[in-house]
Motif scaffolding. Structure first.
Motif, PDB file in Angstrom:
ATOM      1  N   VAL A  58      -0.108   2.000  -0.863  1.00  0.00           N
ATOM      2  CA  VAL A  58       1.308   1.498  -1.171  1.00  0.00           C
ATOM      3  C   VAL A  58       1.177   0.332  -2.128  1.00  0.00           C
ATOM      4  CG1 VAL A  58       3.489   0.236  -0.123  1.00  0.00           C
ATOM      5  CG2 VAL A  58       2.361   2.126   1.055  1.00  0.00           C
ATOM      6  N   PRO A  59       0.436  -0.988  -1.839  1.00  0.00           N
ATOM      7  CA  PRO A  59       0.498  -1.994  -2.639  1.00  0.00           C
ATOM      8  C   PRO A  59       0.014  -1.566  -4.183  1.00  0.00           C
ATOM      9  CG  PRO A  59      -1.222  -2.488  -1.064  1.00  0.00           C
ATOM     10  CD  PRO A  59      -0.325  -1.167  -0.497  1.00  0.00           C
ATOM     11  N   VAL A  60      -1.166  -0.697  -4.103  1.00  0.00           N
ATOM     12  CA  VAL A  60      -1.712  -0.266  -5.313  1.00  0.00           C
ATOM     13  C   VAL A  60      -0.780   0.459  -6.201  1.00  0.00           C
ATOM     14  CG1 VAL A  60      -3.548   1.142  -6.183  1.00  0.00           C
ATOM     15  CG2 VAL A  60      -4.020   0.026  -4.196  1.00  0.00           C
ATOM     16  N   LEU A  61      -0.132   1.304  -5.561  1.00  0.00           N
ATOM     17  CA  LEU A  61       0.883   2.053  -6.441  1.00  0.00           C
ATOM     18  C   LEU A  61       1.912   0.957  -6.903  1.00  0.00           C
ATOM     19  CD1 LEU A  61       1.123   5.364  -4.381  1.00  0.00           C
ATOM     20  CD2 LEU A  61      -0.040   4.954  -6.466  1.00  0.00           C
ATOM     21  N   ARG A  62       2.531   0.251  -6.057  1.00  0.00           N
ATOM     22  CA  ARG A  62       3.566  -0.578  -6.307  1.00  0.00           C
ATOM     23  C   ARG A  62       3.187  -1.569  -7.319  1.00  0.00           C
ATOM     24  NH1 ARG A  62       9.068  -1.790  -5.016  1.00  0.00           N
ATOM     25  NH2 ARG A  62       9.430  -3.901  -5.291  1.00  0.00           N
ATOM     26  N   LEU A  63       1.870  -2.036  -7.501  1.00  0.00           N
ATOM     27  CA  LEU A  63       1.077  -2.927  -8.421  1.00  0.00           C
ATOM     28  C   LEU A  63       1.359  -2.130  -9.755  1.00  0.00           C
ATOM     29  CD1 LEU A  63      -0.168  -5.591  -9.303  1.00  0.00           C
ATOM     30  CD2 LEU A  63      -2.210  -4.604  -8.754  1.00  0.00           C
ATOM     31  N   LEU A  64       0.754  -0.920  -9.865  1.00  0.00           N
ATOM     32  CA  LEU A  64       0.925  -0.035 -11.117  1.00  0.00           C
ATOM     33  C   LEU A  64       2.039   0.441 -11.361  1.00  0.00           C
ATOM     34  CD1 LEU A  64      -2.563   1.792 -10.161  1.00  0.00           C
ATOM     35  CD2 LEU A  64      -2.384  -0.215 -11.719  1.00  0.00           C
ATOM     36  N   HIS A  65       3.025   0.418 -10.549  1.00  0.00           N
ATOM     37  CA  HIS A  65       4.489   1.000 -10.845  1.00  0.00           C
ATOM     38  C   HIS A  65       4.565   2.439 -10.818  1.00  0.00           C
ATOM     39  CE1 HIS A  65       5.689  -3.189 -11.889  1.00  0.00           C
ATOM     40  NE2 HIS A  65       4.767  -3.338 -12.752  1.00  0.00           N
ATOM     41  N   CYS A  81       2.136  -3.268   4.723  1.00  0.00           N
ATOM     42  CA  CYS A  81       1.770  -1.955   4.536  1.00  0.00           C
ATOM     43  C   CYS A  81       0.016  -1.970   4.189  1.00  0.00           C
ATOM     44  CB  CYS A  81       2.214  -1.092   3.583  1.00  0.00           C
ATOM     45  SG  CYS A  81       3.876  -0.389   4.172  1.00  0.00           S
ATOM     46  N   GLY A  82      -0.123  -2.853   3.204  1.00  0.00           N
ATOM     47  CA  GLY A  82      -1.485  -3.201   2.519  1.00  0.00           C
ATOM     48  C   GLY A  82      -2.408  -3.719   3.968  1.00  0.00           C
ATOM     49  N   LEU A  83      -1.890  -4.802   4.321  1.00  0.00           N
ATOM     50  CA  LEU A  83      -2.612  -5.339   5.625  1.00  0.00           C
ATOM     51  C   LEU A  83      -2.825  -4.334   6.528  1.00  0.00           C
ATOM     52  CD1 LEU A  83      -0.943  -9.020   5.836  1.00  0.00           C
ATOM     53  CD2 LEU A  83      -3.186  -8.299   4.810  1.00  0.00           C
ATOM     54  N   LEU A  89      -1.410   3.577   3.774  1.00  0.00           N
ATOM     55  CA  LEU A  89      -0.848   2.451   3.595  1.00  0.00           C
ATOM     56  C   LEU A  89      -1.740   1.665   2.693  1.00  0.00           C
ATOM     57  CD1 LEU A  89      -0.712   1.792   7.637  1.00  0.00           C
ATOM     58  CD2 LEU A  89       1.019   2.073   6.311  1.00  0.00           C
ATOM     59  N   LEU A  90      -2.744   1.811   2.511  1.00  0.00           N
ATOM     60  CA  LEU A  90      -3.671   0.804   1.545  1.00  0.00           C
ATOM     61  C   LEU A  90      -3.188   1.303   0.200  1.00  0.00           C
ATOM     62  CD1 LEU A  90      -7.094   0.604   2.307  1.00  0.00           C
ATOM     63  CD2 LEU A  90      -5.778  -1.241   2.128  1.00  0.00           C
TER      64      LEU A  90
END
Length: 213
Positions: free
Chosen positions: A147-154, A180-182, A144-145
């Motif tokens: 998800v936002p990291v990969l989204r940020l890095l595309h 997901c990140g939260l 879950l953590l």
């Protein structure tokens, strides 16, 4: 001084607590130690009972019970080192007695010998439960953590489908990523807090079966 668990840290403070990681390590390794101790206990009992009618059965049974006491001492020291159990109380290696015959009789009649054996039989199902639960929670929290990291890095795939039957995820991909990140940020500390609570339970079990029996 009895074997006690140290104080519990704060919610996010647990991520910077060394004891949380060592307790997690103990619980994850308890499946392996549980397999070893369960095999030792079952094999030792089988050999002792099977050879009881022979002369060699007595030394085999004595060695098995003495080994059980030795394992109980090692387990308590392992709990103190990894889980952080406090206190100077520890099980005696062998019961007191004058002469080897008296000590042998005390070893067989001492309740702590048999409760230690029960502890090692319980360690396998507990270890499997600890390992399954904690690995599931850890992998879920890290995923879950990520998800936002990969989204940020595309690097991750976008939410283009009906994920798990929740249609609004496709309509609000940014919100879904944030949630997901939260969720991962909350789940990881909760996992470590659960590990500390399970470590407390293991210390309690050791105190009653290995020390105060």
């Amino acid at each position: 001084m009895p074997l006690l668990s140290p104080p519990h840290p704060g919610f996010f403070e647990v991520l910077a607590t060394r004891r949380a990681y060592t307790t997690l390590l103990y619980l994850l390794c308890s499946m392996v130690t549980g397999i070893l101790t369960f095999t030792y206990a079952v094999t030792g009992l089988s050999l002792s009972l099977g050879l009881a009618i022979l002369i060699i059965g007595l030394p085999v049974a004595a060695a098995f019970l003495a080994g059980t006491r030795l394992l109980s001492v090692a387990e308590v020291h392992l709990l103190k080192a990894l889980v952080g159990a406090e206190g100077s109380e520890a099980p005696t290696l062998l019961p007191a007695g004058e002469g080897w015959l008296a000590r042998l009789k005390a070893l067989v009649t001492d309740r702590r010998t048999w409760t230690s054996l029960l502890y090692f039989l319980l360690l396998l199902p507990l270890g499997i439960a600890y390992f399954t639960l904690l690995v599931t929670l850890l992998t879920t929290g890290l995923a879950l953590l990520a998800v936002p990291v990969l989204r940020l890095l595309h690097l991750g795939a976008s939410f283009t489908g009906d994920l798990g039957g929740v249609a609004w995820v496709t309509a609000h991909p940014g919100l879904a990523v944030a949630l997901c990140g939260l969720a991962g940020l909350a789940l990881l500390p909760l996992t470590f807090h659960l590990a500390l609570l399970l470590g407390r339970f293991q210390v309690w079990l050791a105190r009653h079966l290995l020390i105060r029996a």
